[in-house]
Design an enzyme around this catalytic site. Structure first.
Site, PDB file in Angstrom:
ATOM      1  N   CYS A 245      37.341  48.425  33.854  1.00 43.77           N
ATOM      2  CA  CYS A 245      37.893  46.925  33.786  1.00 43.77           C
ATOM      3  C   CYS A 245      36.767  46.055  33.316  1.00 43.77           C
ATOM      4  CB  CYS A 245      38.228  46.670  35.116  1.00 43.77           C
ATOM      5  SG  CYS A 245      39.802  47.323  35.355  1.00 43.77           S
TER       6      CYS A 245
ATOM      7  N   CYS B  67      23.650  48.153  33.396  1.00 45.05           N
ATOM      8  CA  CYS B  67      24.900  47.789  32.810  1.00 45.05           C
ATOM      9  C   CYS B  67      25.213  46.109  33.335  1.00 45.05           C
ATOM     10  CB  CYS B  67      26.234  48.730  32.838  1.00 45.05           C
ATOM     11  SG  CYS B  67      26.741  48.903  34.384  1.00 45.05           S
TER      12      CYS B  67
END
Lengths: 81, 351, 351, 81
Positions: free
Chosen positions: B188, B316
């Site tokens: 997501c 990330c």
């Protein structure tokens, strides 16, 4: 024969749309034939390691026969929570 | 009516429910794993309906980007443990039930112990490794598990490992997806998710739990529901009555070496650490702190870019994709030194 | 990324969404009417997703039997105004949006004024009179309305009165159900409702609002979704593209005379008031304070039991069914003196 | 001809079950004929004042023709919130 395939999840991105058609040659194709054909055209599909094929809202085993009248859906795994 | 039941009078009045069903809820022990997009609504409705013992397992803390779909949390909770905040809110919502928080990360070492004592598990996790671990542990322990998963506008719900009348078990997650290469399925934080989908699927999971515990309705055993929030179409796919997989042991959890933001900063200062950004091109365009850059699914094709004499820190936005990248590197280039930045860029900006 | 957007990063990342869609949400004004089983989850997700101005309209107070499905409230809130508690909770959840509470009962006198200034209405009401009133007011004002309704294990969702490309409007509630005899359709306090159904349908309503505001996906215009939480089957029924009804004015709201628990007690003490229980036989078996007894749908067949020289007080558990009974009596026996016990038996026990 | 009717909401209680069959005489029955037949058998259905008939997931107008092959659903109004 031509099979219409409905894509879910990441398969929509891999196919570039929700609906694609696949030409499967003769009229006695199986789920396995469909997968071979799809994975040749979309190598990223094979990279998922597994995905579900549903024919007329039933889980389709590799040996199951597919006809032009069937509604075929490709449902990949989803990770989000 | 017994005073304790007045809270539940509008469900006790249901046909096929009654006070006996309410007592089944009161005696039930339900574990929600993952107090995120799915776990928040599922836990809210399980608490509201009077599940007697509700466990909430999550090792993560609340971050600002959770708040668009994780409705148990406020901005004031950012940085606090989700399981603890959730238990506190749910206890206020229903003081008559017992809440138990589990804040240790679920691994192959502790999963059987964590789920022991619960009757049914809700899978609200956000990664494949924990999904498989929970699935396998539930099968090994003979417990049903209510699966839910979401991505962008699509969700899936199913109930795995129900005991059939013949004593055999209904299908589980491995019947559907024997294994997954997580580096090729976006999560997501890359692809996004519509918050209302999380609410719909999480409530559906709680609904299956209530049906299972009270023995009303048909649970989604041997079936999977696939829902599309853009068209509102859903389909229920039959998988079959009995599992065809044989699960005999747990896969050992991978230990992903992580480093903190502070360790990264000192390592960058003295050039002992080298950054690898594995976010999308778009994310890098918006915010770039340098280093190598491959998207997660490109890492495998760029293994020759890594030097065995260097130490790499993958990052990330959240630490989730960088963890997958480190796992991949450990498999493909054993011996290379690689860490994941725990908590991702979020943790870097907090310090 | 702009700091204000970090909360919304996981929805901004959605295909077809982006920062422009987030700005549309920020500028949207959405009114949720009814802060109950449907309104609570709908408002929670609308607040979470960043709707800039969120109105909550409800004149009712929190009661203990609401708590099994109305997840914004705690037992500590019992007796407080729902709209005010909801706004306070939602403001904590998202301090970046504007919340507006409307605590006046919605009637034909004020409905147009209340919905003025909002772009779209969420119908989370629990009675036919307010549903028709809101529907008609939305049609007269040219605003879309997201309908949701639940009973036992079944729910309905639709979006009414969307402007089509040809300038005509999509169907509304009266296209489907031109009128309803409310005394023959049981409500949730009689038939019960499963709490998770409220969550699923309320989240679906919020989902339709987000799609409408951000212009992503297909809203349920010209369609109605019917969902069954026992089997998890849903169907989307096509109604047609254009409305066939013509709504030119509001029906005047019925003024139902009510009395308080205290007034009832003194009236019973001096025999000037006479009780009429219109609950089910089962409810009466459990708790009986005397007086005449007909179930709501039997009142019409027992009109000759009423004496024009007496004054009657109808009661049920919440005041909802007794209100319907008084309305019916006013129509069928004009001139008979009848009141509804406001708040029902609940109010009697509180005093 | 015999029509199978699927009931929703309060219609399930009125019919005493989710599925009932209705005998409609000839093969050119309309939605209106079905309603007349149902309301005669179940007077409580008429008391609702209105309910929706869906044929093959389409809203059915009174004049629409129904055949034995059609999937017919009765969907009454629902008030709860």
């Amino acid at each position: 024969m031509e099979i219409t395939v409905l894509a879910f999840g990441i398969a929509k991105d891999i196919f570039g749309g929700q609906l694609i058609t696949v030409e499967l040659g003769d009229s006695t194709a199986t789920t396995a034939d469909l997968k071979v054909s799809l994975e040749a055209r979309y190598p990223k599909l094979k990279q998922l390691a597994s995905y579900m094929v549903a024919v007329n809202n039933e889980y389709a085993e590799d040996g199951g026969v597919i006809t032009e009248l069937d509604e075929v859906a490709i449902i990949p795994p989803v990770s989000g929570g | 009516m017994h005073p304790d039941l007045s809270r539940y009078s509008c469900q006790v009045a249901l046909p096929g429910f009654g006070e006996a069903a309410q007592r089944l809820l009161q005696h039930a022990k339900v574990l929600v794993v993952g107090a995120g997009g799915l776990g928040c609504p599922a836990a809210q409705y399980l608490a509201a309906s009077g599940i007697g013992t509700l466990g909430i397992a999550d090792f993560d803390t609340v971050s600002i980007s959770n708040l668009h779909r994780q409705v148990l949390y406020n901005p004031a909770d950012v940085g606090l443990l989700k399981a603890e905040v959730a238990c506190q809110r749910l206890q206020q919502q229903n003081p008559g039930i017992k809440l138990v928080s589990h804040i240790a990360k679920i691994t192959s070492d502790n999963v059987l112990q964590v789920i022991e004592g619960y009757d049914i598990i809700v899978d609200g996790t956000d990664n494949f490794e924990t999904r498989y671990l929970l699935n396998d542990a539930a099968v090994l322990s003979g417990k049903p598990i209510v699966y839910g998963a979401i991505y962008q506008y699509e969700g899936q719900v199913a109930v795995w490992n129900i005991k059939n009348d013949d004593g055999k078990r209904s299908p589980n997650y491995r019947d559907l997806f024997p294994q997954v290469d997580a580096t090729h399925v976006p999560n997501c934080s890359v692809g996004g998710v519509i918050p209302t989908l999380a609410g719909i699927i999480g409530c559906m999971q709680a609904n299956e739990v209530i049906k299972y515990v009270t023995r009303t309705g048909e649970v989604l055993a041997g079936k999977i529901l696939v829902f599309d929030a853009q068209t509102m179409q859903s389909r229920v796919i039959n998988i079959g009555k009995t599992t065809k997989t044989s699960i005999t042991q747990l896969q050992l959890s991978t230990d992903i070496p992580t480093i903190t933001a502070a360790e990264l900063q000192s390592g960058l200062a003295n050039s002992t650490l080298h950054l690898v950004d594995i976010r999308t091109d778009q994310e890098r365009d918006e915010y770039n702190i340098g280093g190598l850059h491959f998207e997660l699914d490109e890492v495998e094709d760029n293994l020759d870019e890594f030097d065995f004499n260097k130490t790499y820190v993958f990052y990330c936005s959240s630490g989730k994709r960088s963890g997958e990248a480190v796992k991949l590197l450990q498999q493909k280039l054993p011996g290379v030194k690689a860490y994941s930045l725990g908590g991702g860029l979020g943790s870097l900006n907090r310090d």
